[in-house]
Design an enzyme around this catalytic site. Structure first.
Site, PDB file in Angstrom:
ATOM      1  N   CYS A 136      39.391  30.977  46.744  1.00  0.00           N
ATOM      2  CA  CYS A 136      39.161  31.774  45.556  1.00  0.00           C
ATOM      3  C   CYS A 136      39.288  30.849  44.314  1.00  0.00           C
ATOM      4  CB  CYS A 136      40.335  32.727  45.618  1.00  0.00           C
ATOM      5  SG  CYS A 136      40.632  33.677  43.749  1.00  0.00           S
ATOM      6  N   ASP A 153      31.551  48.482  30.347  1.00  0.00           N
ATOM      7  CA  ASP A 153      30.289  47.836  29.670  1.00  0.00           C
ATOM      8  C   ASP A 153      29.474  47.482  31.072  1.00  0.00           C
ATOM      9  OD1 ASP A 153      28.626  47.172  27.826  1.00  0.00           O
ATOM     10  OD2 ASP A 153      29.808  45.417  27.268  1.00  0.00           O
TER      11      ASP A 153
END
Length: 375
Positions: free
Chosen positions: A346, A277
């Site tokens: 991160c 998507d």
């Protein structure tokens, strides 16, 4: 027995809202054809025929409708879906329906249909009106919060099972406690946060989440959620549920959770098929489901090329203690919401550093409970 999900976009990129951060408006603008309009009855029929031809008794098929705004295809379109499924579908194939919607068109008639045919609905609500109305605007530029909340009342009245989807943008990420209170106050039992991403090819990223905002938000939200869980008041937050399930049983319930893409079937309104998507783009088009069977497209070399395309590994990954439950995360999110620009931090690791012990505790409790159920 196979479990297959096919996502259909019956109204392509058409939408009756103008959300400031819409990822699909961004993606579709990069195609040669930005919108394929509303799926025609002939395309729908051919698509369903080419899905069912590859299914066997005992299989489960989920037809998930997204957009754009899928309800713009009209209620008669969805009535036709159910009729065609009953015509072409083998009764031994279990069919489930899901609909992701902004809710503006949902009324009593819609909700009665959704209830009768057991649709699972995802309703987009970006928290309280102060956040929702800042970004989720209608075509006239007006906020939509009150209309969407009325749609939720209609869903509740018709007893349509539904969850709430919130796009976690930069503004919302600063207010995890306010969002949690909103969720609890409104009895939202199933909530999924979708990180707001920067445009695919760069540009204005004013709404996009940053790695540090991702970490701060989820760290604070997790503490609220964990305290509620421990008190016996469980609310499903999809990221937490997915991580606990992965730790408890080693099973991945979300594409990208372990850092690799899983094959998807995304069907645009013209029957064109894409593998993800996030990448409904010309260069990733697999073929057309009106002309080719589902299995052929699923097993095509183009699908394999997309799934196996090389990804540059970030410098923090090799020594990360959470690599087995992350492996770099979803490739589309990896470069926007996980790693800082200089790869020094991160966001997902910061969250896991804070929450992993409690996640493992819950995973152990659930695993033990499952064993007791089998005894």
């Amino acid at each position: 027995m196979k479990q297959i999900t096919v996502m259909l976009k019956p109204a392509s990129s058409l939408c009756n809202m103008r959300c400031r951060y819409c990822f699909y408006a961004d993606v579709s603008s990069l195609r040669s054809v930005s919108s394929f309009g509303v799926m025609t009855p002939s395309v729908l029929e051919a698509v369903l025929q080419n899905i069912f031809v590859d299914l066997s008794p005992g299989d489960t098929l989920t037809l998930a409708f997204q957009g754009g705004e899928p309800t713009l295809a009209g209620l008669d379109f969805f009535r036709n879906v159910v009729r065609l499924v009953n015509t072409y579908g083998d009764r031994a194939v279990h069919v489930e329906y899901a609909l992701q919607t902004n809710g503006l068109l949902l009324d009593g008639e819609w909700c009665s249909f959704l209830a009768e045919n057991r649709f699972l609905v995802g309703l987009s609500i970006d928290g309280p009106s102060v956040f929702h109305d800042a970004n989720r605007l209608d075509e006239a530029g007006k906020g939509t919060f009150q209309r969407v909340m009325r749609a939720r009342q209609e869903l509740n009245r018709a007893r349509v099972p539904h969850n709430v989807l919130m796009v976690l943008n930069r503004q919302m990420s600063r207010h995890p406690n306010q969002l949690w209170r909103f969720i609890v106050k409104n009895g939202m039992d199933y909530v999924q946060f979708i990180p707001c991403l920067a445009p695919l090819e760069g540009g204005d990223a004013v709404h996009a989440l940053t790695p540090i905002q991702y970490a701060t938000f989820y760290t604070q939200l997790f503490e609220q959620w964990f305290a509620s869980y421990q008190s016996g008041a469980y609310i499903s937050i999809k990221l937490f549920d997915d991580l606990i399930h992965l730790l408890a049983f080693g099973q991945c319930n979300a594409c990208g959770l372990l850092g690799s893409c899983q094959p998807q079937i995304i069907v645009e309104a013209d029957g064109g098929v894409y593998p993800c998507d996030f990448y409904v783009l010309d260069q990733f088009r697999l073929g057309n489901l009106t002309q080719t069977s589902l299995r052929t497209l699923y097993e095509s070399s183009k699908m394999s090329d997309f799934i196996s395309r090389p990804e540059e590994e970030k410098t923090l990954c090799p020594q990360c203690p959470y690599r087995t439950v992350c492996n770099g995360g979803c490739p589309r999110m990896r470069h926007t919401v996980f790693y800082t620009q200089n790869d020094s931090q991160c966001g997902h690791r910061i969250f896991l550093d804070h929450s992993m012990a409690k996640l493992q505790l819950l995973a152990s409790q659930i695993r033990h409970s499952r064993r007791l159920d089998f005894n």
